[in-house]
Scaffold this active site. Structure first.
Site, PDB file in Angstrom:
ATOM      1  N   HIS A 175      -3.944  -3.284  -6.835  1.00 47.94           N
ATOM      2  CA  HIS A 175      -3.440  -2.205  -7.698  1.00 47.94           C
ATOM      3  C   HIS A 175      -4.005  -0.847  -7.272  1.00 47.94           C
ATOM      4  O   HIS A 175      -4.475  -0.072  -8.100  1.00 47.94           O
ATOM      5  CB  HIS A 175      -3.797  -2.506  -9.154  1.00 47.94           C
ATOM      6  CG  HIS A 175      -2.854  -1.912 -10.157  1.00 47.94           C
ATOM      7  ND1 HIS A 175      -2.401  -0.617 -10.079  1.00 47.94           N
ATOM      8  CD2 HIS A 175      -2.279  -2.444 -11.273  1.00 47.94           C
ATOM      9  CE1 HIS A 175      -1.601  -0.382 -11.106  1.00 47.94           C
ATOM     10  NE2 HIS A 175      -1.489  -1.467 -11.835  1.00 47.94           N
ATOM     11  N   SER A 176      -3.940  -0.553  -5.973  1.00 46.01           N
ATOM     12  CA  SER A 176      -4.407   0.754  -5.507  1.00 46.01           C
ATOM     13  C   SER A 176      -3.409   1.845  -5.868  1.00 46.01           C
ATOM     14  O   SER A 176      -2.196   1.644  -5.816  1.00 46.01           O
ATOM     15  CB  SER A 176      -4.627   0.737  -3.994  1.00 46.01           C
ATOM     16  OG  SER A 176      -5.775  -0.021  -3.674  1.00 46.01           O
ATOM     17  N   GLU A 195       2.651  -2.417  -5.522  1.00 45.26           N
ATOM     18  CA  GLU A 195       1.959  -3.674  -5.813  1.00 45.26           C
ATOM     19  C   GLU A 195       2.854  -4.844  -5.385  1.00 45.26           C
ATOM     20  O   GLU A 195       3.742  -5.265  -6.130  1.00 45.26           O
ATOM     21  CB  GLU A 195       1.661  -3.776  -7.305  1.00 45.26           C
ATOM     22  CG  GLU A 195       0.905  -2.588  -7.876  1.00 45.26           C
ATOM     23  CD  GLU A 195       1.072  -2.485  -9.389  1.00 45.26           C
ATOM     24  OE1 GLU A 195       0.690  -3.434 -10.098  1.00 45.26           O
ATOM     25  OE2 GLU A 195       1.614  -1.470  -9.857  1.00 45.26           O
ATOM     26  N   HIS A 241      -1.527  -8.114 -16.623  1.00 42.58           N
ATOM     27  CA  HIS A 241      -2.558  -8.121 -15.565  1.00 42.58           C
ATOM     28  C   HIS A 241      -3.697  -9.112 -15.825  1.00 42.58           C
ATOM     29  O   HIS A 241      -4.872  -8.797 -15.633  1.00 42.58           O
ATOM     30  CB  HIS A 241      -3.115  -6.712 -15.367  1.00 42.58           C
ATOM     31  CG  HIS A 241      -2.138  -5.765 -14.736  1.00 42.58           C
ATOM     32  ND1 HIS A 241      -1.081  -6.185 -13.958  1.00 42.58           N
ATOM     33  CD2 HIS A 241      -2.061  -4.400 -14.768  1.00 42.58           C
ATOM     34  CE1 HIS A 241      -0.400  -5.130 -13.527  1.00 42.58           C
ATOM     35  NE2 HIS A 241      -0.965  -4.034 -14.007  1.00 42.58           N
TER      36      HIS A 241
END
Length: 355
Positions: A182-183, A319, A112
């Site tokens: 990235h919820s 995602e 990330h």
């Protein structure tokens, strides 16, 4: 500070990070739906949407204040991830014959965007045409990546329940780019954990998946989902399959059909929570989507909004992105952004109700 209204967007001050003011924007529509985004990490902190009875619940995991997002317990809740989402094997890659080493923050690998990726930077923000537009300049050498990159993340909430996120980037040198949001979603409400997540029914428009090694790094093999636990093409209840997935849940990149890889906006997935009637549909112009079912939460959980504790399998992530570690696999879609070109990633999260 008093709230400033502009159209259907309200702005408030939400603390500060290293002396930089953090702003929160609340987007509203005519359907009693609201989305909160903050300038720290271009993070979606809340999505409030009604069920079939009209009861509104916040359906994404997160924190009540900026301190939560700064804590080491934050698993990138709601964040805009960059410069490269997901994993880069051995935290190294070659572009145009030159090797680059980026920061290792997941064993020997990079995850990330590295130790201080774009999810932990303060973005600039303006309101333009009923849209929150955030910008970030990532300097040459940021986390080891080549080239100065200017990124834009825009957020818009339409009256028909669609949260439209567009992520763009331009670079002064050839560099890998792979952004994502990235919820963490739980359509029963952010505090309901696995008891309600297991009731969700998912349908994925994905016919293949990228096989990974024990460190979640792609091997390069792209395998059909047919006759496997990865086949979610028909409606599938999470509770029926999640414990059968190696590793204790899904954390896998699914590949959309080759017919979709035209960079047009295509259907990705649909998730329904039958008892509330809430439905989420996801559309994107990306070739892949990482399905993650919040597997790696400590037994003590994470204290989130309203004092709620989030535990393993509290939520799911969809995602949309390029395949993980694409920079190191020639058979994966290209992830190198070159000067003069624009990276453009659109994802639509559409919230509706089924009767």
């Amino acid at each position: 500070m008093a709230a400033i209204a502009q159209g259907s967007i309200t702005t408030t001050t939400w603390g500060s990070v290293n002396g930089q003011e953090i702003k929160k924007f609340t987007l509203r529509n005519k359907a009693s739906q609201e989305v909160d985004v903050i300038t720290y990490g271009a993070v979606v902190t809340a999505i409030r949407t009604p069920d079939r009875e009209g009861n509104v619940a916040d359906v994404v995991l997160g924190f009540d204040n900026i301190e939560g997002y700064l804590s080491s317990n934050n698993p990138h809740f709601g964040a805009t991830i960059g410069r490269v989402a997901n994993r880069i094997g051995k935290a190294t890659f070659v572009v145009d014959g030159q090797r680059y080493n980026v920061s290792k923050n997941s064993g020997e690998n990079s995850l990330h965007g590295g130790t201080h990726g774009w999810s932990s930077k303060v973005w600039d923000a303006t309101i333009q045409d009923n849209c929150v537009v955030m910008t970030l300049v990532s300097p040459d050498g940021d986390e080891g990546y080549p080239g100065s990159v200017t990124a834009i993340a825009s957020f818009q909430l339409t009256d028909d329940g669609e949260l439209r996120i567009e992520m763009k980037a331009k670079s002064k040198k050839a560099t890998p780019i792979n952004l994502t949001n990235h919820s963490y979603f739980n359509l029963a409400g952010h505090a309901t954990n696995a008891a309600e997540l297991y009731k969700h029914v998912i349908t994925m428009h994905a016919d293949r998946w990228t096989v990974t090694d024990s460190e979640s790094i792609p091997t390069g093999e792209i395998r059909s989902v047919a006759n496997s636990i990865m086949d979610l093409r028909n409606p599938t209840k999470f509770g029926d399959v999640i414990d059968k997935v190696p590793g204790g849940g899904y954390d896998n990149n699914f590949c959309l059909p080759k017919s979709c890889n035209d960079r047009k906006i295509n259907f990705v997935a649909k998730v329904v929570h039958p008892s509330s009637g809430r439905r989420l549909e996801v559309y994107s112009n990306q070739p892949g989507v990482q399905l993650y079912t919040t597997n790696s939460v400590s037994e003590n959980g994470i204290v989130g909004k309203d004092g709620a504790k989030y535990f393993s399998h509290a939520a799911f992530c969809l995602e949309t992105q390029n395949y993980p570690d694409a920079i190191n696999h020639k058979n994966f879609p290209n992830s190198v952004l070159r000067p003069g070109d624009t990276y453009d990633h659109v994802v639509l999260y559409k919230f509706e109700v089924e009767n």
